[in-house]
Design a protein around this motif. Structure first.
Motif, PDB file in Angstrom:
ATOM      1  N   PHE A 129     -89.434 -46.143  30.787  1.00 42.49           N
ATOM      2  CA  PHE A 129     -89.854 -46.286  32.184  1.00 42.49           C
ATOM      3  C   PHE A 129     -91.185 -45.574  32.344  1.00 42.49           C
ATOM      4  CE2 PHE A 129     -89.581 -44.458  36.604  1.00 42.49           C
ATOM      5  CZ  PHE A 129     -89.910 -45.626  37.252  1.00 42.49           C
ATOM      6  N   GLU A 130     -92.194 -46.313  32.708  1.00 42.49           N
ATOM      7  CA  GLU A 130     -93.527 -45.745  32.853  1.00 42.49           C
ATOM      8  C   GLU A 130     -94.029 -45.820  34.288  1.00 42.49           C
ATOM      9  OE1 GLU A 130     -95.888 -47.776  29.940  1.00 42.49           O
ATOM     10  OE2 GLU A 130     -94.911 -46.738  28.288  1.00 42.49           O
ATOM     11  N   GLY A 131     -93.146 -46.153  35.197  1.00 42.91           N
ATOM     12  CA  GLY A 131     -93.541 -46.201  36.592  1.00 42.91           C
ATOM     13  C   GLY A 131     -94.046 -47.567  37.000  1.00 42.91           C
ATOM     14  N   VAL A 132     -94.780 -47.569  38.065  1.00 37.86           N
ATOM     15  CA  VAL A 132     -95.315 -48.818  38.604  1.00 37.86           C
ATOM     16  C   VAL A 132     -96.819 -48.684  38.821  1.00 37.86           C
ATOM     17  CG1 VAL A 132     -93.159 -49.453  39.756  1.00 37.86           C
ATOM     18  CG2 VAL A 132     -94.837 -48.094  40.979  1.00 37.86           C
ATOM     19  N   ASP A 133     -97.468 -49.798  38.860  1.00 40.24           N
ATOM     20  CA  ASP A 133     -98.902 -49.823  39.150  1.00 40.24           C
ATOM     21  C   ASP A 133     -99.048 -49.761  40.671  1.00 40.24           C
ATOM     22  OD1 ASP A 133    -101.541 -50.466  39.677  1.00 40.24           O
ATOM     23  OD2 ASP A 133    -101.580 -52.164  38.296  1.00 40.24           O
ATOM     24  N   ILE A 134     -99.383 -48.587  41.172  1.00 39.25           N
ATOM     25  CA  ILE A 134     -99.422 -48.361  42.616  1.00 39.25           C
ATOM     26  C   ILE A 134    -100.488 -49.212  43.303  1.00 39.25           C
ATOM     27  CG2 ILE A 134    -100.978 -46.368  42.613  1.00 39.25           C
ATOM     28  CD1 ILE A 134     -97.806 -46.740  44.747  1.00 39.25           C
ATOM     29  N   GLY A 161    -108.541 -41.647  46.155  1.00 42.49           N
ATOM     30  CA  GLY A 161    -107.291 -40.953  45.849  1.00 42.49           C
ATOM     31  C   GLY A 161    -106.240 -41.800  45.165  1.00 42.49           C
ATOM     32  N   LEU A 162    -106.441 -43.132  45.110  1.00 41.99           N
ATOM     33  CA  LEU A 162    -105.426 -43.967  44.460  1.00 41.99           C
ATOM     34  C   LEU A 162    -105.252 -43.603  42.984  1.00 41.99           C
ATOM     35  CD1 LEU A 162    -105.879 -47.540  45.981  1.00 41.99           C
ATOM     36  CD2 LEU A 162    -104.031 -45.901  46.370  1.00 41.99           C
ATOM     37  N   HIS A 163    -106.348 -43.234  42.314  1.00 44.50           N
ATOM     38  CA  HIS A 163    -106.270 -42.847  40.909  1.00 44.50           C
ATOM     39  C   HIS A 163    -105.399 -41.590  40.750  1.00 44.50           C
ATOM     40  CE1 HIS A 163    -107.471 -42.439  36.742  1.00 44.50           C
ATOM     41  NE2 HIS A 163    -107.834 -41.184  36.977  1.00 44.50           N
ATOM     42  N   GLU A 164    -105.582 -40.625  41.637  1.00 45.86           N
ATOM     43  CA  GLU A 164    -104.786 -39.393  41.576  1.00 45.86           C
ATOM     44  C   GLU A 164    -103.317 -39.680  41.869  1.00 45.86           C
ATOM     45  OE1 GLU A 164    -107.685 -39.568  43.345  1.00 45.86           O
ATOM     46  OE2 GLU A 164    -108.966 -38.309  42.093  1.00 45.86           O
ATOM     47  N   ILE A 165    -103.054 -40.554  42.826  1.00 43.96           N
ATOM     48  CA  ILE A 165    -101.673 -40.932  43.139  1.00 43.96           C
ATOM     49  C   ILE A 165    -101.037 -41.600  41.922  1.00 43.96           C
ATOM     50  CG2 ILE A 165    -100.223 -42.460  44.539  1.00 43.96           C
ATOM     51  CD1 ILE A 165    -102.285 -42.008  46.828  1.00 43.96           C
ATOM     52  N   GLN A 166    -101.786 -42.484  41.259  1.00 41.90           N
ATOM     53  CA  GLN A 166    -101.271 -43.168  40.072  1.00 41.90           C
ATOM     54  C   GLN A 166    -100.960 -42.166  38.969  1.00 41.90           C
ATOM     55  OE1 GLN A 166    -100.718 -46.775  39.694  1.00 41.90           O
ATOM     56  NE2 GLN A 166     -99.408 -45.711  38.229  1.00 41.90           N
ATOM     57  N   ASP A 194     -97.301 -41.655  37.371  1.00 38.04           N
ATOM     58  CA  ASP A 194     -97.079 -41.801  35.931  1.00 38.04           C
ATOM     59  C   ASP A 194     -96.398 -40.560  35.354  1.00 38.04           C
ATOM     60  OD1 ASP A 194     -98.332 -44.272  36.115  1.00 38.04           O
ATOM     61  OD2 ASP A 194    -100.211 -43.582  35.207  1.00 38.04           O
ATOM     62  N   LYS A 195     -96.858 -39.392  35.768  1.00 36.66           N
ATOM     63  CA  LYS A 195     -96.262 -38.131  35.306  1.00 36.66           C
ATOM     64  C   LYS A 195     -94.800 -38.051  35.739  1.00 36.66           C
ATOM     65  CE  LYS A 195     -96.682 -33.162  35.902  1.00 36.66           C
ATOM     66  NZ  LYS A 195     -97.300 -32.110  36.703  1.00 36.66           N
ATOM     67  N   TRP A 196     -94.519 -38.367  36.983  1.00 33.77           N
ATOM     68  CA  TRP A 196     -93.152 -38.348  37.503  1.00 33.77           C
ATOM     69  C   TRP A 196     -92.264 -39.318  36.725  1.00 33.77           C
ATOM     70  CZ3 TRP A 196     -90.410 -42.388  39.681  1.00 33.77           C
ATOM     71  CH2 TRP A 196     -89.186 -42.052  40.249  1.00 33.77           C
ATOM     72  N   ALA A 197     -92.761 -40.537  36.476  1.00 30.48           N
ATOM     73  CA  ALA A 197     -91.975 -41.546  35.762  1.00 30.48           C
ATOM     74  C   ALA A 197     -91.627 -41.060  34.360  1.00 30.48           C
ATOM     75  CB  ALA A 197     -92.748 -42.864  35.698  1.00 30.48           C
ATOM     76  N   LYS A 198     -92.580 -40.457  33.676  1.00 31.11           N
ATOM     77  CA  LYS A 198     -92.324 -39.950  32.324  1.00 31.11           C
ATOM     78  C   LYS A 198     -91.264 -38.857  32.344  1.00 31.11           C
ATOM     79  CE  LYS A 198     -94.639 -38.369  28.186  1.00 31.11           C
ATOM     80  NZ  LYS A 198     -95.895 -38.157  27.513  1.00 31.11           N
ATOM     81  N   GLU A 199     -91.283 -38.011  33.362  1.00 37.91           N
ATOM     82  CA  GLU A 199     -90.312 -36.919  33.486  1.00 37.91           C
ATOM     83  C   GLU A 199     -88.886 -37.429  33.683  1.00 37.91           C
ATOM     84  OE1 GLU A 199     -91.861 -34.683  36.747  1.00 37.91           O
ATOM     85  OE2 GLU A 199     -93.348 -33.636  35.508  1.00 37.91           O
ATOM     86  N   GLN A 200     -88.723 -38.663  34.128  1.00 41.22           N
ATOM     87  CA  GLN A 200     -87.386 -39.201  34.364  1.00 41.22           C
ATOM     88  C   GLN A 200     -86.641 -39.447  33.059  1.00 41.22           C
ATOM     89  OE1 GLN A 200     -86.542 -38.989  37.640  1.00 41.22           O
ATOM     90  NE2 GLN A 200     -88.652 -38.242  37.598  1.00 41.22           N
ATOM     91  N   GLY A 201     -87.379 -39.675  31.987  1.00 40.42           N
ATOM     92  CA  GLY A 201     -86.766 -39.858  30.676  1.00 40.42           C
ATOM     93  C   GLY A 201     -85.894 -41.103  30.558  1.00 40.42           C
TER      94      GLY A 201
END
Length: 117
Positions: free
Chosen positions: A52-57, A81-86, A90-97
């Protein structure tokens, strides 16, 4: 087509086309076949991980505006700011494992006798 032994296989998960099931490992496959008094298949397919790598915001926001809002609504969005949100997403999605598995039909794994495994 790559034909290998289970010992050469990179992962544990396998897919059996006869039962149309994923198995955590060969032991689980052996247990299923034994319990159901079925003859083991000669091979199973390998699997590839899907992390799971998240979504393209940006695409998600764009699609939402195009489908549900007035024409040219995307042009009204402050895109700073969209780049920072992305990056944060991405970091959050990776943390989900979260990891799922998909069949890799290019890899056939020869099933050993249960005693040999």
């Amino acid at each position: 087509m790559k034909i290998i032994t289970y010992k050469e296989y990179e992962y544990e998960y396998v897919y059996d086309e006869l039962t149309e099931k994923f198995y955590d490992d060969l032991e689980e496959l052996f247990e299923f076949y034994s319990k159901n008094e079925m003859e083991l298949p000669k091979y199973v397919y390998g699997c590839q991980p899907i992390d799971f790598e998240g979504v393209d915001i940006v695409s998600s926001i764009y699609d939402e505006l195009e489908e549900n809002h007035f024409e040219d609504a995307w042009d009204c969005v402050d895109k700073r700011g969209l780049h920072e949100i992305q990056d944060e997403l991405d970091k959050w999605a990776k943390e989900q494992g979260i990891r799922s598995w998909d069949v890799d039909s290019s890899i056939k794994i020869i099933i050993p006798n249960e005693e040999d495994n």
